[in-house]
Enzyme design. Structure first.
Site, PDB file in Angstrom:
ATOM      1  N   THR A 184      -1.378   1.222 -10.254  1.00  7.48           N
ATOM      2  CA  THR A 184      -2.351   0.648 -10.859  1.00  7.48           C
ATOM      3  C   THR A 184      -3.205   1.587  -9.294  1.00  7.48           C
ATOM      4  O   THR A 184      -4.421   1.614  -9.298  1.00  7.48           O
ATOM      5  CB  THR A 184      -2.051  -0.455  -9.453  1.00  7.48           C
ATOM      6  OG1 THR A 184      -3.051  -1.544  -9.109  1.00  7.48           O
ATOM      7  CG2 THR A 184      -1.505  -0.410  -8.461  1.00  7.48           C
ATOM      8  N   GLU A 216     -18.966  -6.272  -2.853  1.00  4.29           N
ATOM      9  CA  GLU A 216     -17.346  -6.581  -2.231  1.00  4.29           C
ATOM     10  C   GLU A 216     -16.891  -8.162  -3.028  1.00  4.29           C
ATOM     11  O   GLU A 216     -16.361  -8.246  -3.172  1.00  4.29           O
ATOM     12  CB  GLU A 216     -16.675  -6.336  -0.769  1.00  4.29           C
ATOM     13  CG  GLU A 216     -16.400  -5.535  -0.538  1.00  4.29           C
ATOM     14  CD  GLU A 216     -15.113  -5.386  -0.997  1.00  4.29           C
ATOM     15  OE1 GLU A 216     -14.119  -5.254  -0.272  1.00  4.29           O
ATOM     16  OE2 GLU A 216     -15.139  -4.700  -2.391  1.00  4.29           O
ATOM     17  N   GLU A 263     -12.078   0.561  -9.764  1.00  4.11           N
ATOM     18  CA  GLU A 263     -11.852  -0.230 -10.233  1.00  4.11           C
ATOM     19  C   GLU A 263     -12.910  -0.032 -11.382  1.00  4.11           C
ATOM     20  O   GLU A 263     -12.520  -0.121 -12.783  1.00  4.11           O
ATOM     21  CB  GLU A 263     -12.134  -1.672  -9.750  1.00  4.11           C
ATOM     22  CG  GLU A 263     -10.419  -2.121  -9.077  1.00  4.11           C
ATOM     23  CD  GLU A 263     -10.789  -1.763  -7.905  1.00  4.11           C
ATOM     24  OE1 GLU A 263      -9.317  -1.633  -7.144  1.00  4.11           O
ATOM     25  OE2 GLU A 263     -11.414  -0.971  -7.354  1.00  4.11           O
ATOM     26  N   ASP A 315      -4.524  -9.263  -8.329  1.00  2.00           N
ATOM     27  CA  ASP A 315      -5.084  -8.928  -9.722  1.00  2.00           C
ATOM     28  C   ASP A 315      -3.800  -7.999 -10.371  1.00  2.00           C
ATOM     29  O   ASP A 315      -3.324  -8.057 -11.258  1.00  2.00           O
ATOM     30  CB  ASP A 315      -6.248  -7.935  -9.480  1.00  2.00           C
ATOM     31  CG  ASP A 315      -6.197  -6.944  -7.948  1.00  2.00           C
ATOM     32  OD1 ASP A 315      -4.284  -7.339  -7.489  1.00  2.00           O
ATOM     33  OD2 ASP A 315      -6.629  -6.263  -7.504  1.00  2.00           O
ATOM     34  N   GLU A 358       1.230  -1.487   0.104  1.00  5.58           N
ATOM     35  CA  GLU A 358       0.022  -0.117   0.280  1.00  5.58           C
ATOM     36  C   GLU A 358       1.009   1.411  -0.092  1.00  5.58           C
ATOM     37  O   GLU A 358       0.705   2.154  -0.649  1.00  5.58           O
ATOM     38  CB  GLU A 358      -1.085  -0.193   1.456  1.00  5.58           C
ATOM     39  CG  GLU A 358      -2.183  -0.723   1.516  1.00  5.58           C
ATOM     40  CD  GLU A 358      -3.122  -1.017   0.690  1.00  5.58           C
ATOM     41  OE1 GLU A 358      -3.266   0.461  -0.677  1.00  5.58           O
ATOM     42  OE2 GLU A 358      -4.175  -2.047   0.086  1.00  5.58           O
TER      43      GLU A 358
END
Length: 914
Positions: free
Chosen positions: A492, A388, A406, A294, A147
């Site tokens: 990302t 989710e 996304e 991902d 993160e």
């Protein structure tokens, strides 16, 4: 989290490394070519409407960013329900979610390049000055390496990229001298100790001040990390090396990617979700394109686009072929086992896979991108947001929605690739839903439960970093942006890195470990840029023809099992045994169990699916007496339904899921505990009574307020500081007697949510609420009163102050055995509190894929089809003497014993959190 913004992403391999200029030019040609074919398919949106929607996005960003700066900065994130900052250690821990917080003004750094994209250059210059003046990267706090890399390091590099661009233009940032880059370099060196492993895979966490494995660090003992966590570093680290000339960052990121590639499952070319950072063994062997994996795939393709290294493209193509061969089951993307890729590992999908259609656009594979995107859009239209996680028959699996970007990202890239105005309408829907359901006076609040519309007191930094960026770009024309977006690639986290880095400081030693490849039957790999005559047939309605069969996929079809059953008929076999139909006393069922996993790969698939269904069915039966959460919505002025509080239901009284919601003004009862006859019946007559928890049974409180004439009741927890954000919700149980006499609805609020209503009463006196099973749409007539005016500005400010001032509470000690609380033990009661609480964990509710509360069940239609297929099967069996169901053999206990290992694997997957 995002696909590329520019770059050659719409094509596949070329034999030689392409310079960045060719990469950008190819991308522009690809997207323009695609658009020229598609725009004839539907009536285009007028420029005036696009500008109106773009301006609406700007206003929404101002609302979110402005409230963060006013109420939260320099904290990492805004808590939009309570109008204050979220500071690590000062709020109840949320577990791994808090690892993104490092006391470094996360939201401000994450928003830097968004300000430039949205043409807020003056605000960008002010924000950069604040970062340089206020942000400290040397805090004694343990943070996530992943993160911190994508949000903070990426945010600093994105800010630096656009700062030097603005400086070159000559109007803004003339004072800038690479200060953000120096901060990025400082942070990069702080992250490097995490790579001190034999494998080269980084530790998942690091202490910003003390690093790894020192006593003061409080980290460094972990053994596992997710594939995405280790494989989503190359863009930021390589950019840092190319910007500064310090090659060590790119070298470390490449080594981690090389190790992951070497550890792929060679027969399937898939990777697992979790890997041991020391041994390289796969800890979780399921594979998909969602949470945990991902952005690993995303960064392989984008590393090729940014760095021009063919080995990254070759690896991506190898993985992509495996994804399309095993995981892609259009329009679904289902996790499989890396060693048994023909077997599904789950019956649900998580929201993070919504990025994948955007990545497929970058790859140039448009048709499956359209299919998956349309399926996701249908789920959104059913629930307003993407849960989710949701099951293969499109029921809610995990009900939260933290305002993830996304889907908006994929919508933007599909529009860029196709020019189809349909995707502008999709974006318009996203804007409307955000304003209608997530907007609160102090920002935008995450959805705690998409079924009820209740909110969670969080607004993650990625909401500003990504959501507004993609939505604005969706409606913006080229002249609306002050720089050429095609000269950059998105990370990302949607941070912008310039493509010219591919030719800068190329002194990195590269070890090509891409030595073994599977022969891929994929003609797309022959293209440098997609041939629009092949990819986009001359039919202008081509996109619509792909979407049309999926229009009703959520509401009217049963996607799972139908094709599988039809195939079984063609082979002359019976349809697979479903867990819900199994009877231990049926000899034929026992024979089928024995056959599963022994005869063929199809039987093995049936057996694994049956085991998974049995686990889910068992979980459902354990929870079938539990009720889903309810909603308390403040509908009076100046809230107008924008604040929705998560409430626990009762096992008695009016069932809000079966009856119309209850609406009324609230009033406090006297005595406040409601344990005796009310002394102020005139105050609660015809209103919803507020009562405090404790000193008597819930049912007794309900009877007392009902006798006083109340039309409903809200019980507020007496444990100061308790919150539905950190404690499992529970339903109020009866008193062991007949409770049919209680006819009013009763809901339970934790202290934090209850104080919001109490503070509103102190400020406005007359507060009206709606008790329901799901938050209702706002009244359009009331919405018109919210048009910008000085009067309404002051009123909204008052509303913000209410929810802000209501939350000056202490932390809840959930560990003390002496002070047992409903947060730590919802099923028990302390001597001082004799209320009976039946445990209802929201995570348990949301993890039940067969749950039928608050969702439209598809069982009726599927059952009809199953019955028809069963009758057909029986007819064909009678006429087919070759159909054999095996011979009697092992008892059922022996058969089940053989499955223990697989069952344990499934249970571990079911317990996994996003």
């Amino acid at each position: 989290m995002s696909a590329a913004g520019g770059g050659r992403g719409c094509g596949s391999p070329v034999p030689q490394r392409a310079p960045w200029s060719l990469v950008a030019a190819t991308a522009a040609f690809c997207l323009v070519s695609a658009t020229s074919v598609w725009t004839a398919g539907a009536a285009p949106m007028s420029r005036e409407e696009k500008q109106k929607l773009g301006n609406q996005v700007l206003e929404m960003f101002d609302h979110a960013y402005g409230n963060y700066m006013e109420h939260a900065y320099p904290a990492d994130e805004l808590m939009p329900l309570t109008c204050r900052g979220r500071v690590r250690g000062q709020e109840p821990s949320r577990g791994d979610v808090d690892d993104a917080l490092g006391k470094f003004s996360l939201t401000l750094i994450d928003s830097l390049d968004t300000l430039v994209v949205l043409n807020k250059t003056k605000e960008f210059e002010e924000a950069v000055r604040k970062v340089l003046r206020d942000v400290n990267l040397d805090n004694d706090v343990v943070v996530s390496v992943f993160e911190t890399n994508i949000r903070v390091l990426g945010g600093l590099l994105g800010g630096h990229s656009l700062a030097i661009m603005l400086k070159e233009k000559g109007e803004y940032m003339q004072w800038y001298n690479d200060e953000l880059l120096q901060m990025a370099k400082q942070l990069g060196y702080k992250l490097l100790p995490a790579f001190n492993t034999t494998s080269g895979l980084p530790y998942p966490r690091i202490n910003l001040k003390f690093g790894i494995r020192k006593p003061e660090a409080r980290t460094g003992t972990e053994t596992d990390t997710c594939t995405a966590c280790a494989g989503t570093l190359i863009l930021e680290f390589a950019a840092l090396s190319r910007f500064t000339g310090a090659t060590i960052f790119e070298e470390y990121a490449r080594k981690a990617l090389d190790f992951l590639w070497e550890k792929r499952q060679r027969s399937s070319n898939l990777v697992g979700v979790t890997i041991n950072i020391h041994t390289g063994d796969w800890v979780r062997k399921d594979s998909g394109v969602g949470a945990g994996i991902d952005s690993y795939y995303e960064y392989l393709l984008k590393a090729y686009v940014l760095l021009g290294d063919d080995s990254f493209l070759e690896r991506f193509n190898t993985h992509y072929d495996a994804i399309m061969r095993y995981i892609s089951q259009p329009p679904l993307l289902l996790d499989v086992h890396i060693h048994k890729p023909m077997l599904n590992a789950r019956t649900w999908m998580d929201a993070l896979l919504a990025f994948f259609p955007g990545l497929q656009v970058l790859k140039g594979d448009i048709r499956p991108a359209i299919e998956t995107h349309e399926m996701l859009y249908q789920v959104i239209k059913k629930h307003n947001f993407l849960p989710e996680a949701f099951t293969t028959d499109f029921r809610v699996h995990w009900a939260q929605h933290p305002l993830r970007p996304e889907f908006a990202e994929s919508t933007y890239f599909l529009y860029k690739a196709t020019g189809d105005p349909y995707y502008l309408e999709v974006g318009k829907t996203l804007i409307e839903n955000l304003n209608k359901y997530a907007r609160v006076p102090c920002g935008f609040a995450a959805m705690k439960d998409v079924r009820t519309g209740s909110h969670e007191d969080r607004m993650d930094s990625f909401f500003l970093a990504e959501m507004f960026k993609y939505l604005y770009l969706l409606f913006a024309d080229k002249e609306d942006i002050i720089f050429d977006i095609e000269d950059y690639i998105f990370t990302t986290e949607a941070h912008l890195l310039p493509l010219w880095l591919s030719t800068t400081n190329q002194n990195i030693s590269k070890k090509n470990t891409t030595s073994e490849y599977t022969e891929l039957d994929d003609s797309n790999f022959d293209w440098t840029c997609p041939n629009t005559q092949i990819l986009f047939p001359n039919d202008p309605l081509y996109a619509q023809s792909i979407r049309e069969p999926l229009k009703n996929v959520v509401d009217k079809s049963c996607p799972r099992g139908i094709i599988r059953v039809e195939e079984s008929f063609r082979s002359g076999a019976k349809p697979p045994l479903r867990a819900r139909d199994f009877m231990a006393t049926n000899p034929e069922h026992l024979e089928i169990l024995k056959k599963m996993g022994a005869a063929s790969s199809i039987d093995a698939e049936d057996g694994l699916r049956f085991m998974q269904e049995m686990i889910e069915l068992s979980s459902q039966q354990q929870k079938e007496q539990q009720l889903p959460p309810r909603a308390v919505q403040i509908v009076s002025h100046p809230f107008f339904g924008r604040v929705v509080l998560t409430a626990g239901p009762a096992q008695f009284g009016l069932d809000l899921s079966k009856h119309k919601e209850t609406r009324g003004f609230v009033a406090s009862s006297k005595p406040y505990n409601g344990c005796s006859e009310l002394t102020n019946p005139e105050a609660v007559m015809g209103k919803i009574a507020l009562i405090q928890r404790g000193q008597c049974m819930f049912a007794e409180k309900a009877r007392n307020i009902q006798n006083a004439g109340a039309i409903g009741g809200i019980v507020i927890d007496d444990n100061e500081g308790s919150s539905s954000d950190t404690a499992p919700l529970f339903q109020m149980a009866g008193d062991g007697k007949d409770t049919d006499d209680i006819q009013i609805p009763m809901l339970f609020l934790f202290s934090k949510e209850g104080s919001i209503i109490l503070d509103a009463i102190r400020e406005y006196e007359e507060v009206e609420v709606l008790l329901s099973d799901k938050a209702k749409d706002r009244d359009p007539d009331l919405e018109t009163e919210e048009l910008p005016s000085s009067e309404n500005d002051s009123q909204n400010q008052s509303a913000e102050q209410i929810v802000s001032s209501s939350q000056e509470v202490g932390l809840v000690d959930q560990e003390s055995p002496e002070e047992s609380s409903p947060n730590s033990h919802p099923e028990s009661s302390s001597p001082a509190d004799t209320d009976i609480a039946a445990g209802v964990s929201p995570s348990e509710q949301n993890s039940n894929p067969t749950e039928n509360h608050e969702t439209t069940s598809l069982d009726g239609e599927c059952t009809d089809l199953d019955n028809q297929l069963q009758e057909q099967s029986e007819t064909e069996e009678d006429s087919n003497p070759n159909v054999s169901w095996g011979k009697k053999g092992q008892p059922i206990d022996a058969i089940l014993a053989d499955w223990n290992e697989d069952i344990e694997a499934f249970e571990m997957m079911e317990k996994d959190e996003l």
